[in-house]
Design an enzyme around this catalytic site. Structure first.
Site, mmCIF file in Angstrom:
data_model
loop_
_atom_site.group_PDB
_atom_site.id
_atom_site.type_symbol
_atom_site.label_atom_id
_atom_site.label_comp_id
_atom_site.label_asym_id
_atom_site.label_seq_id
_atom_site.Cartn_x
_atom_site.Cartn_y
_atom_site.Cartn_z
ATOM 1 N N HIS A 133 48.179 -10.501 -44.638
ATOM 2 C CA HIS A 133 49.163 -9.423 -44.743
ATOM 3 C C HIS A 133 50.530 -9.912 -44.257
ATOM 4 C CE1 HIS A 133 50.255 -5.197 -45.151
ATOM 5 N NE2 HIS A 133 50.892 -5.298 -44.005
ATOM 6 N N ARG A 169 54.500 -10.578 -46.551
ATOM 7 C CA ARG A 169 55.758 -9.888 -46.284
ATOM 8 C C ARG A 169 56.927 -10.784 -46.661
ATOM 9 N NH1 ARG A 169 53.926 -8.260 -40.284
ATOM 10 N NH2 ARG A 169 52.345 -6.738 -40.847
#
Length: 137
Positions: A18, A22
């Site tokens: 995750h 970004r």
């Protein structure tokens, strides 16, 4: 603001994936509970997510729903007292059946009450259903 607590190696890998996804336009703040200790004045803040954030209070306070709810509400109020735009991501875990597990039922209550607390104070509430936004408020 990412609220996940890393519980095990599998979850650590999930968090790392995750984080890697970004883009450079994001300022990442990893914070399990004390969100208000960060100065976010004048910024747009995405809190992802309320469910994991409440989990941290719940387990740190020995699954005491009322103590966890009070702590989360107080921290929410301190955070949102800052002059910023806040977007809270949460889960509506109470839409399914009632769990046979007592701890899960207690957490579902906590989550539902915290969602209500946030929604009452929000300017807008949007429920996402299969990727489709449904305006609630």
């Amino acid at each position: 603001m990412a609220t996940a607590r890393v519980w095990d190696d599998e979850f650590r890998r999930r968090v790392e994936r995750h984080q890697a996804s970004r883009g450079p336009q994001w300022t990442n703040i990893e914070e399990e509970k004390a969100l208000s200790r960060h100065d976010v004045a004048g910024r747009v803040v995405v809190v992802d997510c309320v469910t994991l954030w409440c989990t941290n209070f719940f387990f740190d306070l020995d699954s005491d729903v009322q103590a966890a709810l009070a702590a989360a509400r107080e921290e929410f109020d301190r955070l949102t007292a800052q002059d910023a735009t806040f977007l809270f991501v949460t889960n509506e875990i109470g839409l399914g059946g009632v769990s046979e597990n007592k701890i899960q039922r207690r957490f579902t209550d906590l989550q539902g009450w915290m969602n209500q607390y946030i929604a009452e104070r929000a300017d807008e509430v949007v429920l996402m259903v299969s990727g489709i936004p449904v305006k609630v408020k």
